[in-house]
Design a protein around this motif. Sequence first.
Motif, short mmCIF file in Angstrom:
data_model
loop_
_atom_site.label_atom_id
_atom_site.label_comp_id
_atom_site.label_asym_id
_atom_site.label_seq_id
_atom_site.Cartn_x
_atom_site.Cartn_y
_atom_site.Cartn_z
N LYS A 131 -4.51 2.92 -1.47
CA LYS A 131 -3.89 4.00 -0.68
C LYS A 131 -3.12 4.96 -1.60
O LYS A 131 -3.19 6.18 -1.43
N SER A 132 -2.37 4.40 -2.55
CA SER A 132 -1.58 5.23 -3.46
C SER A 132 -2.49 6.12 -4.30
O SER A 132 -2.18 7.30 -4.53
N MET B 161 5.47 -5.99 3.04
CA MET B 161 6.07 -4.81 2.40
C MET B 161 5.05 -4.00 1.61
O MET B 161 5.31 -2.84 1.28
N ARG B 162 3.90 -4.61 1.29
CA ARG B 162 2.85 -3.86 0.59
C ARG B 162 2.21 -2.81 1.50
O ARG B 162 1.75 -1.78 1.02
N ASP C 186 -2.60 -1.47 -0.92
CA ASP C 186 -1.52 -0.53 -1.23
C ASP C 186 -1.86 0.33 -2.44
O ASP C 186 -1.61 1.54 -2.46
N CYS D 257 -3.30 -7.39 0.15
CA CYS D 257 -2.45 -6.30 0.63
C CYS D 257 -1.95 -5.44 -0.53
O CYS D 257 -1.79 -4.22 -0.38
N VAL E 30 7.50 -4.52 8.98
CA VAL E 30 7.46 -5.62 8.02
C VAL E 30 7.67 -6.95 8.74
O VAL E 30 6.97 -7.94 8.48
N CYS F 127 3.46 -2.09 5.04
CA CYS F 127 4.33 -1.56 6.09
C CYS F 127 5.57 -0.91 5.47
O CYS F 127 6.07 -1.39 4.46
N LYS F 128 6.05 0.14 6.11
CA LYS F 128 7.18 0.89 5.55
C LYS F 128 8.47 0.75 6.36
O LYS F 128 9.54 1.09 5.88
N SER F 129 8.38 0.28 7.58
CA SER F 129 9.58 0.11 8.42
C SER F 129 9.97 -1.36 8.48
O SER F 129 9.13 -2.25 8.31
N TYR F 130 11.25 -1.60 8.74
CA TYR F 130 11.76 -2.98 8.83
C TYR F 130 11.07 -3.73 9.97
O TYR F 130 10.67 -4.87 9.80
#
Length: 275
Positions: free
Chosen positions: A269-270, A212-213, A266, A262, A221, A215-218
């Motif tokens: 990236k942010s 989840m750190r 994240d 991870c 993930v 990937c944004k889709s189920y």
Amino acid sequence: MADILAEMLSYGFILRALVVGVLVSLCASLLGASLVLKRYSMIGDGLSHVGYGALAVAAAFNLAPLHIAIPVVVIAAFFLLRLSQNSKLKGDALIAIISSSALAIGMIVISVFQVNIDVNSYMFGSILALQEEDVAVSVLSSAAVIVLYILFYNKIFTVTFDESFSKATGVRVGVYNALIALLTAVVIVVGMRLMGALLISSLVIFPSLTAMRVCKSYRGVTVFSVVISVVCFVTGLVVTFYVPVPTGACIVVANLAAFLVCTLIDRVKSMSVKK
């Protein structure tokens, strides 16, 4: 690397641990995303303690441990699910009650019956404790978990994100919640011999949180959590082959390292997006 794997696989107990560990890691990570998103991530911890109690009772009466533990933990999973839906006590409180009670019962049974077992192997796992029967049960159980998860993937996805919408569209939410509980119970029991009652829940929680750190889709993930879970297991197994540290603990630390890496990715990236 090939030479290392060849040397490791020349030992029967390593081969058994590799087969069971890869299958359990894969299945646990498949279910992890749903459990974490539904805020049932600690159900693995509660069910593992129930499994410990069941294994202690089976050992006291000279019964096959997995033959007793699997049905007992499955019943506990359904019981936990039903009570959380219809009781004033909700998920986290029920898990705490059931896990501590089962652990206490297991300890009492071992003490009263003076069961001659290695308590540490039940609590923290041991690759030396795995037998051919454990491998067979693991393969069959894991195959069933994977097939059922693939068949009902869309329903599990819908129930995970919006139970109200699922009910409105005619999905039998209770049935699929029960399916998730059933699959989780099987994975927990099968993995306990390897990871132990105190560490098995990490295979459910860590890979999904790590995925989840980044990937944004189920689906993303789910896929990434499977990959990271298997990689961390193999890494932990290889390390403990050469360094005298507990296998289960090393696998958890490998998962922790992956989570931290991870999380750092994240954050970077942010920060770059904000700039």
